[in-house]
Design an enzyme around this catalytic site. Structure first.
Site, PDB file in Angstrom:
ATOM      1  N   ARG A 225       0.856  -1.186   0.000  1.00 54.09           N
ATOM      2  CA  ARG A 225       0.000   0.000   0.000  1.00 54.09           C
ATOM      3  C   ARG A 225       0.895   1.241   0.000  1.00 54.09           C
ATOM      4  O   ARG A 225       1.968   1.242   0.632  1.00 54.09           O
ATOM      5  CB  ARG A 225      -0.907   0.042   1.240  1.00 54.09           C
ATOM      6  CG  ARG A 225      -2.118  -0.868   1.174  1.00 54.09           C
ATOM      7  CD  ARG A 225      -3.135  -0.426   0.127  1.00 54.09           C
ATOM      8  NE  ARG A 225      -4.342  -1.242   0.097  1.00 54.09           N
ATOM      9  CZ  ARG A 225      -4.594  -2.200  -0.800  1.00 54.09           C
ATOM     10  NH1 ARG A 225      -3.711  -2.514  -1.714  1.00 54.09           N
ATOM     11  NH2 ARG A 225      -5.747  -2.849  -0.776  1.00 54.09           N
ATOM     12  N   HIS A 273      -1.560  -0.044  -9.913  1.00 58.36           N
ATOM     13  CA  HIS A 273      -2.267  -0.941  -8.976  1.00 58.36           C
ATOM     14  C   HIS A 273      -2.806  -2.180  -9.696  1.00 58.36           C
ATOM     15  O   HIS A 273      -3.998  -2.481  -9.655  1.00 58.36           O
ATOM     16  CB  HIS A 273      -3.404  -0.205  -8.250  1.00 58.36           C
ATOM     17  CG  HIS A 273      -3.800  -0.882  -6.969  1.00 58.36           C
ATOM     18  ND1 HIS A 273      -4.192  -0.202  -5.835  1.00 58.36           N
ATOM     19  CD2 HIS A 273      -3.849  -2.201  -6.636  1.00 58.36           C
ATOM     20  CE1 HIS A 273      -4.475  -1.072  -4.876  1.00 58.36           C
ATOM     21  NE2 HIS A 273      -4.264  -2.300  -5.335  1.00 58.36           N
TER      22      HIS A 273
HETATM   23  P1  NAP Z   1      -2.218 -10.702   5.495  1.00 50.35           P
HETATM   24  O1  NAP Z   1      -2.332 -12.167   5.206  1.00 50.35           O
HETATM   25  O2  NAP Z   1      -3.145 -10.084   6.473  1.00 50.35           O
HETATM   26  O3  NAP Z   1      -0.702 -10.464   5.946  1.00 50.35           O
HETATM   27  C1  NAP Z   1      -0.253  -9.267   6.452  1.00 50.35           C
HETATM   28  C2  NAP Z   1       1.158  -9.460   6.983  1.00 50.35           C
HETATM   29  O4  NAP Z   1       1.639  -8.204   7.468  1.00 50.35           O
HETATM   30  C3  NAP Z   1       1.209 -10.442   8.157  1.00 50.35           C
HETATM   31  O5  NAP Z   1       2.381 -11.201   8.102  1.00 50.35           O
HETATM   32  C4  NAP Z   1       1.228  -9.507   9.364  1.00 50.35           C
HETATM   33  O6  NAP Z   1       1.858 -10.023  10.516  1.00 50.35           O
HETATM   34  C5  NAP Z   1       2.063  -8.372   8.828  1.00 50.35           C
HETATM   35  N1  NAP Z   1       1.850  -7.145   9.598  1.00 50.35           N
HETATM   36  C6  NAP Z   1       0.682  -6.492   9.813  1.00 50.35           C
HETATM   37  N2  NAP Z   1       0.891  -5.434  10.623  1.00 50.35           N
HETATM   38  C7  NAP Z   1       2.206  -5.442  10.928  1.00 50.35           C
HETATM   39  C8  NAP Z   1       3.031  -4.620  11.732  1.00 50.35           C
HETATM   40  N3  NAP Z   1       2.529  -3.581  12.382  1.00 50.35           N
HETATM   41  N4  NAP Z   1       4.335  -4.930  11.827  1.00 50.35           N
HETATM   42  C9  NAP Z   1       4.853  -5.996  11.166  1.00 50.35           C
HETATM   43  N5  NAP Z   1       4.131  -6.818  10.389  1.00 50.35           N
HETATM   44  C10 NAP Z   1       2.818  -6.539  10.274  1.00 50.35           C
HETATM   45  O7  NAP Z   1      -2.353  -9.852   4.154  1.00 50.35           O
HETATM   46  P2  NAP Z   1      -2.089 -10.339   2.647  1.00 50.35           P
HETATM   47  O8  NAP Z   1      -3.271 -11.080   2.141  1.00 50.35           O
HETATM   48  O9  NAP Z   1      -0.761 -10.978   2.590  1.00 50.35           O
HETATM   49  O10 NAP Z   1      -2.069  -8.916   1.914  1.00 50.35           O
HETATM   50  C11 NAP Z   1      -1.093  -7.946   2.242  1.00 50.35           C
HETATM   51  C12 NAP Z   1      -1.443  -6.629   1.589  1.00 50.35           C
HETATM   52  O11 NAP Z   1      -1.176  -6.677   0.187  1.00 50.35           O
HETATM   53  C13 NAP Z   1      -2.921  -6.229   1.650  1.00 50.35           C
HETATM   54  O12 NAP Z   1      -3.269  -5.686   2.904  1.00 50.35           O
HETATM   55  C14 NAP Z   1      -3.004  -5.220   0.552  1.00 50.35           C
HETATM   56  O13 NAP Z   1      -2.706  -3.951   1.083  1.00 50.35           O
HETATM   57  C15 NAP Z   1      -1.902  -5.631  -0.427  1.00 50.35           C
HETATM   58  N6  NAP Z   1      -2.429  -6.089  -1.716  1.00 50.35           N
HETATM   59  C16 NAP Z   1      -2.072  -5.415  -2.832  1.00 50.35           C
HETATM   60  C17 NAP Z   1      -2.523  -5.836  -4.079  1.00 50.35           C
HETATM   61  C18 NAP Z   1      -2.093  -5.132  -5.333  1.00 50.35           C
HETATM   62  O14 NAP Z   1      -2.600  -5.447  -6.411  1.00 50.35           O
HETATM   63  N7  NAP Z   1      -1.176  -4.196  -5.264  1.00 50.35           N
HETATM   64  C19 NAP Z   1      -3.364  -6.965  -4.170  1.00 50.35           C
HETATM   65  C20 NAP Z   1      -3.704  -7.617  -3.011  1.00 50.35           C
HETATM   66  C21 NAP Z   1      -3.240  -7.185  -1.779  1.00 50.35           C
HETATM   67  P3  NAP Z   1       1.249 -11.318  11.264  1.00 50.35           P
HETATM   68  O15 NAP Z   1       1.606 -12.472  10.352  1.00 50.35           O
HETATM   69  O16 NAP Z   1       1.967 -11.359  12.530  1.00 50.35           O
HETATM   70  O17 NAP Z   1      -0.232 -11.104  11.380  1.00 50.35           O
END
Ligand code: NAP
Length: 310
Positions: A225, A273
């Site tokens: 993001r 994006h």
């Molecule tokens: P997720 O499964 O919720 O994973 C988030 C990761 O970030 C987890 O490992 C979490 O730690 C970690 N995290 C959260 N807060 C943190 C903090 N304060 N300090 C350190 N680590 C932290 O999410 P996801 O499905 O992988 O998706 C990640 C992000 O990708 C989405 O939120 C979205 O913004 C982005 N995204 C972008 C696109 C695009 O097309 N550009 C598409 C899809 C998603 P824990 O493991 O300890 O919970």
């Protein structure tokens, strides 16, 4: 009585989802009326995109859950009118798309493909890239997407370090957490991939201080993001040579405004994006499975911790 499932997203999404979601609900054995317009008090489940017109959940007195079509939930997680469970999207096709996008952009920088593209006019200037095993890569965020990308990069031979809020244990990945963990994850990162969600705790994870920890000339790849990075600090680090290149898919304001310095910066690649999208065929199965679970009294998958914001 059939369930009432409200599809609350843009018309374009409805066109994409109507057939696969109808099919997935039927295959999951769910008798449902799926529509974009239903009396709120009759709705049982809300399939949702945060850019939908629905922003006040108060009238949905019977609804049991909101099922987000996107992985990112920052547009809904802090909605004070939402009192029912919120599930985010985890879609195998979304994950696969992200793995492909991240791997492609990491390899572009690792192999310095741009160097050779700039020499197609007849410049024979050999430059052999290091092997992946000599190129440390760090992934911030080890969730569904970050862990899959980290593992794919590790399979290619990169030494991969990952960082997350809670301590993880993933074979082949050096897993770190906490502020000290962030520091060492950045110190080794010749290529850094950002796959953190946008929450109050992750805003400006990359700022002047943390960018300075990275090896000189390091590359940043951000499909997470926009607000994970402080824009001005990144521009300063690019101009000083501290950061060699930034490939950015996400921004504080989208579409990225025409006058934003990222567009014209020679060390920035902007993609609009598109790193990965939820795919209707597979995402519809995930939605249908969650509705099936809800009706069977089983716990919903991929519930958002609204206190943490992801
Ligand atoms: P997720 O499964 O919720 O994973 C988030 C990761 O970030 C987890 O490992 C979490 O730690 C970690 N995290 C959260 N807060 C943190 C903090 N304060 N300090 C350190 N680590 C932290 O999410 P996801 O499905 O992988 O998706 C990640 C992000 O990708 C989405 O939120 C979205 O913004 C982005 N995204 C972008 C696109 C695009 O097309 N550009 C598409 C899809 C998603 P824990 O493991 O300890 O919970």
């Amino acid at each position: 009585m059939p369930l009432n499932v409200l599809f609350a997203a843009t018309e374009a999404r409805w066109n994409d989802y109507r057939a696969p979601l109808t099919d997935a609900l039927a295959k999951a054995g769910i008798d449902a009326t799926l529509a974009t317009d239903l009396p709120p008090e009759t709705v049982d489940y809300i399939v949702y995109a945060p850019n939908s017109d629905v922003q006040d959940f108060t009238p949905f007195t019977r609804a049991k859950a909101v099922l987000n079509l996107w992985a990112g939930v920052e547009g809904i997680a802090d909605n004070p009118t939402l009192k029912i469970p919120l599930a985010r999207m985890v879609d195998p096709a979304l994950t696969q798309g992200m793995v492909e996008w991240v791997t492609g952009h990491v390899l572009r920088h690792h192999l310095d493909i741009d160097y050779f593209l700039a020499r197609q006019s007849g410049s024979w200037e050999p430059k052999v890239p290091p092997l992946a095993s000599d190129r440390p890569v760090t992934v911030l965020g080890l969730g569904e997407l970050g862990a899959a990308c980290a593992q794919a990069l590790a399979r290619l031979g990169f030494p991969v370090t990952g960082w997350s809020r809670s301590q993880k244990s993933i074979p082949g990945i050096t897993c770190l957490s906490g502020q000290d963990g962030l520091k060492s994850a950045l110190q080794s990162a010749e290529i850094l991939v950002l796959l953190l969600p946008r929450t109050p705790a992750t805003e400006n994870t990359l700022n002047a201080e943390t960018l300075a920890l990275m090896p000189k000339g390091a590359v940043i790849v951000n499909p997470g993001r926009g607000p994970l990075i402080e824009d001005d600090a990144l521009l300063a680090a690019l101009d000083s040579g501290q950061i060699g290149h930034a490939t950015l898919d996400v921004f504080r304001v989208e579409p990225l405004p025409q006058d934003h310095p990222f567009w014209a910066h020679p060390k920035v690649t902007v993609t609009p994006h598109i790193a990965s999208e939820t795919r209707p065929a597979s995402a519809s199965k995930v939605i249908a499975e969650n509705i099936r679970r809800g009706e069977a009294g089983e716990p919903l998958l991929y519930l958002v911790d609204r206190g943490l914001g992801y």
